[in-house]
Each structure stands twice: as structure tokens, then as C-alpha cells.
Design a protein around this motif. Sequence first.
Motif, PDB file in Angstrom:
ATOM      1  N   UNK A  19      65.912  43.119  66.563  1.00 41.70           N
ATOM      2  CA  UNK A  19      64.446  43.042  66.665  1.00 41.70           C
ATOM      3  C   UNK A  19      63.789  44.299  66.109  1.00 41.70           C
ATOM      4  N   UNK A  20      62.639  44.130  65.506  1.00 44.63           N
ATOM      5  CA  UNK A  20      61.802  45.217  64.990  1.00 44.63           C
ATOM      6  C   UNK A  20      62.436  45.958  63.823  1.00 44.63           C
ATOM      7  N   UNK A  21      63.513  45.447  63.276  1.00 45.12           N
ATOM      8  CA  UNK A  21      64.199  46.094  62.147  1.00 45.12           C
ATOM      9  C   UNK A  21      64.270  45.087  61.014  1.00 45.12           C
ATOM     10  N   UNK A  22      63.896  45.537  59.818  1.00 45.88           N
ATOM     11  CA  UNK A  22      63.940  44.657  58.653  1.00 45.88           C
ATOM     12  C   UNK A  22      65.010  45.128  57.684  1.00 45.88           C
ATOM     13  N   UNK A  23      65.455  44.225  56.850  1.00 43.34           N
ATOM     14  CA  UNK A  23      66.480  44.549  55.864  1.00 43.34           C
ATOM     15  C   UNK A  23      65.935  45.529  54.835  1.00 43.34           C
ATOM     16  N   UNK A  24      66.799  46.330  54.192  1.00 52.18           N
ATOM     17  CA  UNK A  24      66.333  47.266  53.160  1.00 52.18           C
ATOM     18  C   UNK A  24      65.621  46.539  52.026  1.00 52.18           C
ATOM     19  N   UNK A  25      64.521  47.148  51.546  1.00 52.08           N
ATOM     20  CA  UNK A  25      63.763  46.558  50.458  1.00 52.08           C
ATOM     21  C   UNK A  25      62.715  45.571  50.893  1.00 52.08           C
ATOM     22  N   UNK A  26      62.427  45.507  52.210  1.00 50.44           N
ATOM     23  CA  UNK A  26      61.420  44.571  52.701  1.00 50.44           C
ATOM     24  C   UNK A  26      60.026  45.125  52.458  1.00 50.44           C
ATOM     25  N   UNK A  27      59.032  44.466  53.045  1.00 50.33           N
ATOM     26  CA  UNK A  27      57.637  44.829  52.813  1.00 50.33           C
ATOM     27  C   UNK A  27      57.353  46.254  53.246  1.00 50.33           C
ATOM     28  N   UNK A  28      56.366  46.845  52.599  1.00 50.20           N
ATOM     29  CA  UNK A  28      55.985  48.224  52.905  1.00 50.20           C
ATOM     30  C   UNK A  28      55.407  48.297  54.317  1.00 50.20           C
TER      31      UNK A  28
END
Length: 380
Positions: free
Chosen positions: A302-311
Motif C-alpha cells: 500500500x502507498x507504494x508505486x512501481x518505479x517510473x510511475x506518475x510524478x
Amino acid sequence: MSDRLPAALTRRRASLLLLAAVLCLPPFYLDAFWLRIGLFSMAAAIGAVGLALLSGTAGQLSLGHAFFLAVGAYGYAWLAGEPGPGLPPALAALLAVLLAGVAGGLFSPVAARVKGIYLGIATLALVFLGHHVLLTADSVTGGFNGRSVPPLTLGGFTFAQSDPAVTVLGVPFGAEERLWYLGLALFAFTWFTARGLLRSRPGRALAALRDSETAASVMGVDVARHRSAAFVVSSMYAGLAGVLLALAFRRVVPDYFSLALSVDYLAMIVIGGLGSVAGATAGAVFVTALPLLMTRYADQLPLVTAPGSAEGAVGPTEAARYLYGAAIVLVLLYAPDGLHGLARRVRDRARRRRSRPPAPDAVVPPPPQPTAARPKEHTP
């Protein structure tokens, strides 16, 4: 008492042999991702042990550990590669460690005269100076793009993917499997030499130096010489870690050896426990493995996105830094001696609980006997 000591030593040796046997098994069961985590953790542990000797045992603050890691990594890549002298890789690795020690020796006069936050600021200058040299000395470092790292060869055996492939018990041994045992051997060497140093007379002198320079000098400790020696030894451990990192990455780039790497190493020894070899190892594994694991499982957290996601989103690397930053705060508040001290207290408490004699069966006290009534005294 005389019988307990040999028994304790026997149990300790048996535990070490069992641990060594267990650590030899992962290449047969784990895939390359987990082996790379182990390699990076072992390299970080070697460098963290060196910083623990310098900051935890000798009491010298250093923010320039990344510089000596870069000296070891780039020293090996240049000495064993082309362009460069093209030395045998084993000799190049040894010379790269010595080169890191020489760099520490050149800086040791500053370490002998400056201490505390002033020494930290002085070592901070090494990181920026080293980063500038790595970017501009293209003929040696390859500039911004870095340079590839030649594989290590010992006695005709190459620690890299080879053709034909080597198969052990039906398991193909590629670069990660081979480097695992090299990293394990280097880490074992670091572990035993560092623990031997801490238990020796120079180690006790460094501990006395950390507690009080005045008291250490009164006891006959050469303060300047021991401070300089601690910096050189720590630099050589960092150089060895840099060589192993270069072999694991197979390419070295300047941006990796930045101030953030030095801060990571400080976090390792604070979380693990200052002045402890085991604590530095535990802190190195925690700080190194956490961002890699969060990167792999970012889509499940939760609250963590994959590298290269939205700014604006929190990536796994940033989330990992937040977590071990919070771990530093908790350690400073509730366990100032780190994970190693916490584990030691838990172990001692369990040992005291096991050695405590069983409580005797409760004995019901007899009922109180009635006392005879005192005759009243007549006043005359």
C-alpha cells in the motif's frame, strides 16, 4: 566453571559450522534475484564493519565512506581492465584494497587532528571531490557512463558466466552462484579479522580512545597514531567492499558513490549497533535488502508505486528510506545500542530465566495461635 568454558566453546564452534553450512546452500535453491540481494548485502556488511570500527569503536565520525568504496571499485576496474594496466584480476583486487588504504592514509593526518562534527565535514568534502574526479577523469573512470568491470579469475576459475556452463549437483552455476561463495569467503575474512581486532590490544586502545582521549593518553595510548590507523583500516575494508560491489554490478558508475551511499552506511551502523561487528552486519542487510524487496513487491504494497510511475507518487526507494529513517529514530529512542544490543538483552533475559531455580512448592503458613488475654493491671 572449568567444565562450562570448553562446553560453551564447543557449542559456539558447532553453531558456526552449522551457520556456514546453511549459508552455502542458497545457490542450490534460490534464483538470481535473491542471490543478488545476498551479494549486495555481503558487500555492504564488509563496508559497514569498517565504518563500525571507525565510528563505533574509535569514535570518529565519517561521511566519506562512499569515497573509499569508489576507490576500491574503480581501482579494480582500471587495474584489471582496458584501458588500464591489464593486471591479473586477483592482483588487481588486492592492489585496489591497498589503494583504498593508501587513500585513507593520505587523509589520516586530518583524522588525527580533527574530531567530531569537524571530521565529518572534512570527510564530506571527500565525497564531492571524488564524484568530481569520477566524472572528469574519463580515461580512468569512463566519465558519466562509467566503465565495465572485468570478471575475477582465480587459478583458471572465472567468477562469471562461462561457456561451457558449470553444473553442480544438477544446478547450473552462473555468475551469481559463483560470486556468492566469493562474497561469503570475503565476508568471513572480514568478520574474523574485525572481531580479532576488537579483542586485541589495539582494539581496546581504540575503545579507550572513544571513551576519553585524555584517559587513553594517560594510559600510554598514542592518540594520533591510533586515530590514523583506524582510518586506514576502515578505508581498506571499504575498498574490499567496493571490489565486491563492482564484481556484483559488473559496471561502475559515478552516481552510485554519492553522499546518499555514505548516509546509508551511517544508517547501517546506527540501526545495527555502534562498535559491533554483528550489529553492523544486521544493519547492512536491513538497509540493503529493504529497497530491493520493496521494488520487487511494489505492486503489492500500500502507498507504494512501481518505479517510473506518475510524478508525486512514493517510489520503493523513497519508501525504504522513510522506513529505515523511522527505524533510526526508534533505535535512538528505545534501543541506543541497536539491534545487536536488543538481541543481547533478550538472549540474556532468556538465559537468566532458564537458569533460575524452580520455585519451591507453596507452603501454607499455619494459622496464627490465639494469644492469652493479659490481666488488667490495677492502678494503686
